[in-house]
Design a protein around this motif. Structure first.
Motif, PDB file in Angstrom:
ATOM      1  N   SER A 170       0.834  -1.192   0.000  1.00  0.00           N
ATOM      2  CA  SER A 170       0.000   0.000   0.000  1.00  0.00           C
ATOM      3  C   SER A 170       0.863   1.235   0.000  1.00  0.00           C
ATOM      4  CB  SER A 170      -0.924  -0.005   1.230  1.00  0.00           C
ATOM      5  OG  SER A 170      -0.153   0.031   2.415  1.00  0.00           O
ATOM      6  N   ASN A 171       0.272   2.340  -0.372  1.00  0.00           N
ATOM      7  CA  ASN A 171       1.018   3.591  -0.410  1.00  0.00           C
ATOM      8  C   ASN A 171       1.339   4.098   0.994  1.00  0.00           C
ATOM      9  OD1 ASN A 171       0.985   3.681  -3.197  1.00  0.00           O
ATOM     10  ND2 ASN A 171      -1.035   4.665  -3.240  1.00  0.00           N
ATOM     11  N   GLU A 172       0.445   3.792   1.988  1.00  0.00           N
ATOM     12  CA  GLU A 172       0.654   4.233   3.350  1.00  0.00           C
ATOM     13  C   GLU A 172       0.927   3.024   4.215  1.00  0.00           C
ATOM     14  OE1 GLU A 172      -2.567   6.546   4.707  1.00  0.00           O
ATOM     15  OE2 GLU A 172      -2.486   7.970   3.060  1.00  0.00           O
ATOM     16  N   PRO A 173       2.176   2.779   4.602  1.00  0.00           N
ATOM     17  CA  PRO A 173       2.493   1.614   5.403  1.00  0.00           C
ATOM     18  C   PRO A 173       1.839   1.687   6.768  1.00  0.00           C
ATOM     19  CG  PRO A 173       4.375   3.104   5.279  1.00  0.00           C
ATOM     20  CD  PRO A 173       3.369   3.635   4.343  1.00  0.00           C
ATOM     21  N   LYS A 174       1.345   0.554   7.210  1.00  0.00           N
ATOM     22  CA  LYS A 174       0.724   0.468   8.522  1.00  0.00           C
ATOM     23  C   LYS A 174       1.806   0.246   9.577  1.00  0.00           C
ATOM     24  CE  LYS A 174      -3.594  -1.521   6.813  1.00  0.00           C
ATOM     25  NZ  LYS A 174      -4.501  -2.676   6.877  1.00  0.00           N
ATOM     26  N   THR A 175       1.594   0.833  10.753  1.00  0.00           N
ATOM     27  CA  THR A 175       2.523   0.623  11.853  1.00  0.00           C
ATOM     28  C   THR A 175       2.213  -0.694  12.534  1.00  0.00           C
ATOM     29  OG1 THR A 175       1.064   1.808  13.368  1.00  0.00           O
ATOM     30  CG2 THR A 175       2.762   3.093  12.235  1.00  0.00           C
ATOM     31  N   THR A 176       3.208  -1.169  13.327  1.00  0.00           N
ATOM     32  CA  THR A 176       2.998  -2.435  14.030  1.00  0.00           C
ATOM     33  C   THR A 176       2.168  -2.197  15.277  1.00  0.00           C
ATOM     34  OG1 THR A 176       5.192  -2.059  14.990  1.00  0.00           O
ATOM     35  CG2 THR A 176       5.017  -3.650  13.180  1.00  0.00           C
ATOM     36  N   SER A 177       0.907  -1.922  15.071  1.00  0.00           N
ATOM     37  CA  SER A 177      -0.066  -1.761  16.145  1.00  0.00           C
ATOM     38  C   SER A 177      -1.399  -2.252  15.608  1.00  0.00           C
ATOM     39  CB  SER A 177      -0.167  -0.287  16.582  1.00  0.00           C
ATOM     40  OG  SER A 177      -0.543   0.522  15.486  1.00  0.00           O
ATOM     41  N   LEU A 178      -2.363  -2.444  16.525  1.00  0.00           N
ATOM     42  CA  LEU A 178      -3.671  -2.927  16.093  1.00  0.00           C
ATOM     43  C   LEU A 178      -4.341  -1.880  15.209  1.00  0.00           C
ATOM     44  CD1 LEU A 178      -5.014  -4.550  19.399  1.00  0.00           C
ATOM     45  CD2 LEU A 178      -3.822  -5.636  17.485  1.00  0.00           C
ATOM     46  N   GLN A 179      -4.936  -2.342  14.105  1.00  0.00           N
ATOM     47  CA  GLN A 179      -5.518  -1.438  13.125  1.00  0.00           C
ATOM     48  C   GLN A 179      -7.021  -1.287  13.333  1.00  0.00           C
ATOM     49  OE1 GLN A 179      -3.316   0.090  10.828  1.00  0.00           O
ATOM     50  NE2 GLN A 179      -1.931  -0.894  12.282  1.00  0.00           N
ATOM     51  N   LYS A 180      -7.545  -0.091  12.997  1.00  0.00           N
ATOM     52  CA  LYS A 180      -8.975   0.177  13.143  1.00  0.00           C
ATOM     53  C   LYS A 180      -9.702  -0.342  11.904  1.00  0.00           C
ATOM     54  CE  LYS A 180      -8.373   4.198  16.155  1.00  0.00           C
ATOM     55  NZ  LYS A 180      -8.993   3.579  17.334  1.00  0.00           N
ATOM     56  N   GLU A 181     -10.123  -1.600  11.950  1.00  0.00           N
ATOM     57  CA  GLU A 181     -10.745  -2.235  10.794  1.00  0.00           C
ATOM     58  C   GLU A 181     -12.153  -2.757  11.092  1.00  0.00           C
ATOM     59  OE1 GLU A 181      -8.177  -5.205   9.201  1.00  0.00           O
ATOM     60  OE2 GLU A 181      -6.679  -3.769   8.512  1.00  0.00           O
ATOM     61  N   VAL A 182     -12.698  -2.465  12.291  1.00  0.00           N
ATOM     62  CA  VAL A 182     -14.027  -2.945  12.673  1.00  0.00           C
ATOM     63  C   VAL A 182     -14.992  -1.773  12.615  1.00  0.00           C
ATOM     64  CG1 VAL A 182     -15.409  -4.067  14.456  1.00  0.00           C
ATOM     65  CG2 VAL A 182     -13.007  -4.714  14.154  1.00  0.00           C
ATOM     66  N   GLY A 183     -15.929  -1.835  11.669  1.00  0.00           N
ATOM     67  CA  GLY A 183     -16.909  -0.767  11.508  1.00  0.00           C
ATOM     68  C   GLY A 183     -18.176  -1.023  12.305  1.00  0.00           C
ATOM     69  N   LEU A 184     -19.202  -0.210  12.048  1.00  0.00           N
ATOM     70  CA  LEU A 184     -20.459  -0.304  12.796  1.00  0.00           C
ATOM     71  C   LEU A 184     -21.141  -1.651  12.580  1.00  0.00           C
ATOM     72  CD1 LEU A 184     -22.693   0.926  14.544  1.00  0.00           C
ATOM     73  CD2 LEU A 184     -23.652   1.950  12.464  1.00  0.00           C
ATOM     74  N   VAL A 185     -21.247  -2.077  11.303  1.00  0.00           N
ATOM     75  CA  VAL A 185     -21.925  -3.346  11.004  1.00  0.00           C
ATOM     76  C   VAL A 185     -21.197  -4.513  11.662  1.00  0.00           C
ATOM     77  CG1 VAL A 185     -22.592  -4.952   9.181  1.00  0.00           C
ATOM     78  CG2 VAL A 185     -22.923  -2.499   8.855  1.00  0.00           C
ATOM     79  N   SER A 186     -19.864  -4.526  11.545  1.00  0.00           N
ATOM     80  CA  SER A 186     -19.092  -5.597  12.173  1.00  0.00           C
ATOM     81  C   SER A 186     -19.220  -5.547  13.689  1.00  0.00           C
ATOM     82  CB  SER A 186     -17.618  -5.496  11.771  1.00  0.00           C
ATOM     83  OG  SER A 186     -17.456  -5.754  10.397  1.00  0.00           O
ATOM     84  N   GLY A 187     -19.286  -4.326  14.251  1.00  0.00           N
ATOM     85  CA  GLY A 187     -19.471  -4.190  15.700  1.00  0.00           C
ATOM     86  C   GLY A 187     -20.795  -4.768  16.159  1.00  0.00           C
ATOM     87  N   ILE A 188     -21.867  -4.470  15.423  1.00  0.00           N
ATOM     88  CA  ILE A 188     -23.182  -5.037  15.752  1.00  0.00           C
ATOM     89  C   ILE A 188     -23.141  -6.553  15.627  1.00  0.00           C
ATOM     90  CG2 ILE A 188     -25.605  -5.167  15.032  1.00  0.00           C
ATOM     91  CD1 ILE A 188     -25.295  -2.237  14.075  1.00  0.00           C
ATOM     92  N   CYS A 189     -22.480  -7.047  14.589  1.00  0.00           N
ATOM     93  CA  CYS A 189     -22.383  -8.503  14.387  1.00  0.00           C
ATOM     94  C   CYS A 189     -21.606  -9.175  15.511  1.00  0.00           C
ATOM     95  CB  CYS A 189     -21.722  -8.802  13.039  1.00  0.00           C
ATOM     96  SG  CYS A 189     -22.777  -8.452  11.612  1.00  0.00           S
ATOM     97  N   ILE A 190     -20.576  -8.494  16.025  1.00  0.00           N
ATOM     98  CA  ILE A 190     -19.825  -9.072  17.139  1.00  0.00           C
ATOM     99  C   ILE A 190     -20.715  -9.180  18.377  1.00  0.00           C
ATOM    100  CG2 ILE A 190     -17.960  -8.592  18.796  1.00  0.00           C
ATOM    101  CD1 ILE A 190     -16.324  -7.553  16.402  1.00  0.00           C
ATOM    102  N   ILE A 191     -21.497  -8.130  18.666  1.00  0.00           N
ATOM    103  CA  ILE A 191     -22.394  -8.165  19.824  1.00  0.00           C
ATOM    104  C   ILE A 191     -23.455  -9.240  19.649  1.00  0.00           C
ATOM    105  CG2 ILE A 191     -24.181  -6.883  21.060  1.00  0.00           C
ATOM    106  CD1 ILE A 191     -22.545  -4.357  20.647  1.00  0.00           C
ATOM    107  N   VAL A 192     -24.183  -9.181  18.536  1.00  0.00           N
ATOM    108  CA  VAL A 192     -25.265 -10.144  18.291  1.00  0.00           C
ATOM    109  C   VAL A 192     -24.712 -11.553  18.158  1.00  0.00           C
ATOM    110  CG1 VAL A 192     -27.102 -10.803  16.687  1.00  0.00           C
ATOM    111  CG2 VAL A 192     -26.707  -8.387  17.209  1.00  0.00           C
ATOM    112  N   GLY A 193     -23.611 -11.682  17.411  1.00  0.00           N
ATOM    113  CA  GLY A 193     -23.048 -13.007  17.168  1.00  0.00           C
ATOM    114  C   GLY A 193     -22.467 -13.659  18.396  1.00  0.00           C
ATOM    115  N   THR A 194     -21.952 -12.850  19.334  1.00  0.00           N
ATOM    116  CA  THR A 194     -21.395 -13.420  20.560  1.00  0.00           C
ATOM    117  C   THR A 194     -22.484 -13.748  21.563  1.00  0.00           C
ATOM    118  OG1 THR A 194     -19.398 -12.084  20.210  1.00  0.00           O
ATOM    119  CG2 THR A 194     -19.667 -13.078  22.362  1.00  0.00           C
ATOM    120  N   ILE A 195     -23.502 -12.889  21.667  1.00  0.00           N
ATOM    121  CA  ILE A 195     -24.585 -13.146  22.629  1.00  0.00           C
ATOM    122  C   ILE A 195     -25.395 -14.369  22.204  1.00  0.00           C
ATOM    123  CG2 ILE A 195     -26.730 -12.266  23.600  1.00  0.00           C
ATOM    124  CD1 ILE A 195     -25.565  -9.476  23.495  1.00  0.00           C
ATOM    125  N   ILE A 196     -25.861 -14.381  20.951  1.00  0.00           N
ATOM    126  CA  ILE A 196     -26.699 -15.496  20.490  1.00  0.00           C
ATOM    127  C   ILE A 196     -25.788 -16.675  20.169  1.00  0.00           C
ATOM    128  CG2 ILE A 196     -28.390 -16.292  18.811  1.00  0.00           C
ATOM    129  CD1 ILE A 196     -29.232 -13.432  18.371  1.00  0.00           C
TER     130      ILE A 196
END
Length: 487
Positions: free
Chosen positions: A18-44
């Motif tokens: 990629s043009n912008e190299p990522k640093t060796t840290s956790l990346q912000k790749e979880v959006g709203l839909v994925s966040g809802i899926c994590i909550i719903v998917g983990t509870i149910i």
């Protein structure tokens, strides 16, 4: 030197991709839909499909049973809103761990990480995978119970697969979570729509006089809440990955406000659907309520239910692994676990050592015959830490007034949730005293021994042992420490 070369090679590879190299840290790749899926998917998970009878067995009648399910959803939502304030005030992954650290210091935070990492989370992960394995094996052993060895081997394979997926890529783990969440919502929708159709056809006999014969006490109500809240467990999972959320100040509360009420409505409507075809007695006698419902309503397509229940359990297991690995990562970063557990994969930018460690511990828990009773007694420890964490929110309103609070819940909400947590912790012990509760408390306190030996005093011999292990794993897995956060 080895660490520097690994980091350099990782950065070179990122710059090629990629043009912008990522640093060796956790990346912000979880959006709203994925966040809802994590909550719903983990509870149910498997609970609402297999054993809603645990709530009914304590309430005895239909009316109070449905009220308990609704009240559990409200309590989970209130607790999650308190965690939303904490998560936007202290934007660190790890759930309760950084909040307890900020409010009360390192000892409560360490005891939480000790109890969670050694028992609560890996044993829950193991049980979810065992449930998945039993459902998958059942069609191949019609009329008899699947061999225990086969079930355990398949469960171990499921743990290995889920661990590998989450160690390889945050985005891949999110995609897997989204898929299985969609799959479980399909079967939830099938059960709910079938129930509503049956209601429209006049199958309301089991709802007549739904409060008649109710005999409730403080003990039975607390145990009913206990079992209902176990099915809602996972309402705080998004706080474990705050550092990987895109725009956490907006997406964390939004995911909570959408996800948990959605689960609550689904749970109530599914219980109503069950009661349209089963009397309370029949429901209590059913080994797997959703399967019984499918056999009576969906035949000859009743095979759909166990298939999608298997999807549901594997999705819950994936969500648990995705979030629990971050708790281990943060505990390692704070020096409360082996330092290598806070390292990040150069190639994948995931906390791979923490996730792999979690998978190994969960696999060990598969070896014993039955650990359900163990987890039941440690459930009260979970609400002990929930209550302590939300009490920390109240304390920080006075001790940390300078902290920015993008979200600020009314003070009566954390006070209410703290008192309810105290009730949930004490009521089962008072109503049905058992030695296991004492054993659980002693296990939690035993973490103090390890804290003072390895964290507080940091004996030289322990450092000499851990240093070569860390260096070997660093080279073997191509991992490096996370980059320091800038102020």
């Amino acid at each position: 030197m080895g660490e520097t070369s690994l980091r350099k090679r990782g950065e070179d590879e990122k710059s090629i991709q990629s043009n912008e190299p990522k640093t060796t840290s956790l990346q912000k790749e979880v959006g709203l839909v994925s966040g809802i899926c994590i909550i719903v998917g983990t509870i149910i998970g498997s609970g609402i499909f297999i054993s809603p009878k645990s709530v009914l067995s304590n309430t005895e009648t239909v009316g109070p049973c449905l009220i308990i399910w609704a009240a559990c959803g409200i309590l989970a939502t209130l607790g999650a809103l308190c965690f939303a304030e904490l998560g936007t005030m202290i934007t660190k992954s790890g759930g309760e761990y950084p909040y307890l650290m900020e409010a009360f210091g390192p000892i409560p935070a360490y005891l939480f990480s000790w109890t969670s990492l050694m028992v609560m989370k890996p044993s829950s992960f193991a049980i979810i995978c065992l449930s998945f394995s039993e459902y998958v094996c059942a069609p191949f052993y019609s009329g008899c119970k699947p061999p225990e060895t086969v079930v355990k081997c398949l469960a171990a394979a499921a743990i290995m697969l889920i661990t590998t997926v989450n160690a390889l890529s945050v985005r891949l783990g999110s995609y897997v979570q989204n898929f299985f969440t969609a799959a479980k919502l399909v079967i939830v929708a099938i059960i709910i729509i079938s129930g509503l159709v049956l209601l429209a056809q006049g199958n309301t006999k089991n709802f007549e006089n739904s409060f008649e014969g109710t005999k409730l006490s403080v003990g039975t109500v607390s145990l009913a809440f206990y079992n209902g809240l176990w099915a809602y467990d996972g309402w705080n999972q998004l706080n474990y990955i705050t550092e990987e959320l895109k725009d956490p100040f907006r997406n964390l509360p939004r995911a909570i406000v959408i996800g948990i009420p959605l689960v609550t409505v689904c749970y109530i409507l599914m219980n109503i659907a069950y009661f349209t075809v089963m009397t309370p007695t029949e429901l209590l006698q059913s080994q797997a309520v959703a399967v019984t419902f499918g056999d009576r309503v969906l035949y000859p397509a009743s095979w759909v239910v166990p298939l999608f229940v298997a999807f549901s359990t594997i999705g819950a297991a994936n969500g648990t692994c995705f979030t629990a690995g971050r708790l281990i990562y943060v505990a390692g970063r704070e020096g409360h676990m082996l330092k290598v557990l806070s390292y990040i994969s150069v190639r994948r930018l995931t906390p791979a050592p923490a996730i792999i460690f979690y998978g190994i511990i969960a696999t060990i828990y598969i070896i014993p015959g039955d650990i359900n009773s163990l987890v039941n007694y440690f459930s009260f420890a979970a609400w002990l830490f929930y209550g302590l964490t939300i009490l920390g929110l109240i304390v920080m309103r006075f001790t940390k007034k300078d902290l920015e609070r993008p979200i600020k819940v009314p003070i009566f909400i954390p006070i209410l949730v703290t008192f309810i947590s105290m009730f949930l912790v004490l009521a089962p012990i008072i109503s049905r005293p058992a030695w296991e509760y004492l054993y659980c408390v002693l296990f939690i306190l035993s973490g103090l021994i390890f804290y003072f030996l390895f964290v507080y005093y940091k004996f030289g011999w322990a450092q000499k042992i851990s240093k070569p292990v860390t260096m070997y794993l660093q080279m073997l897995m191509e991992v490096v420490p996370p980059e320091k956060e800038t102020e």
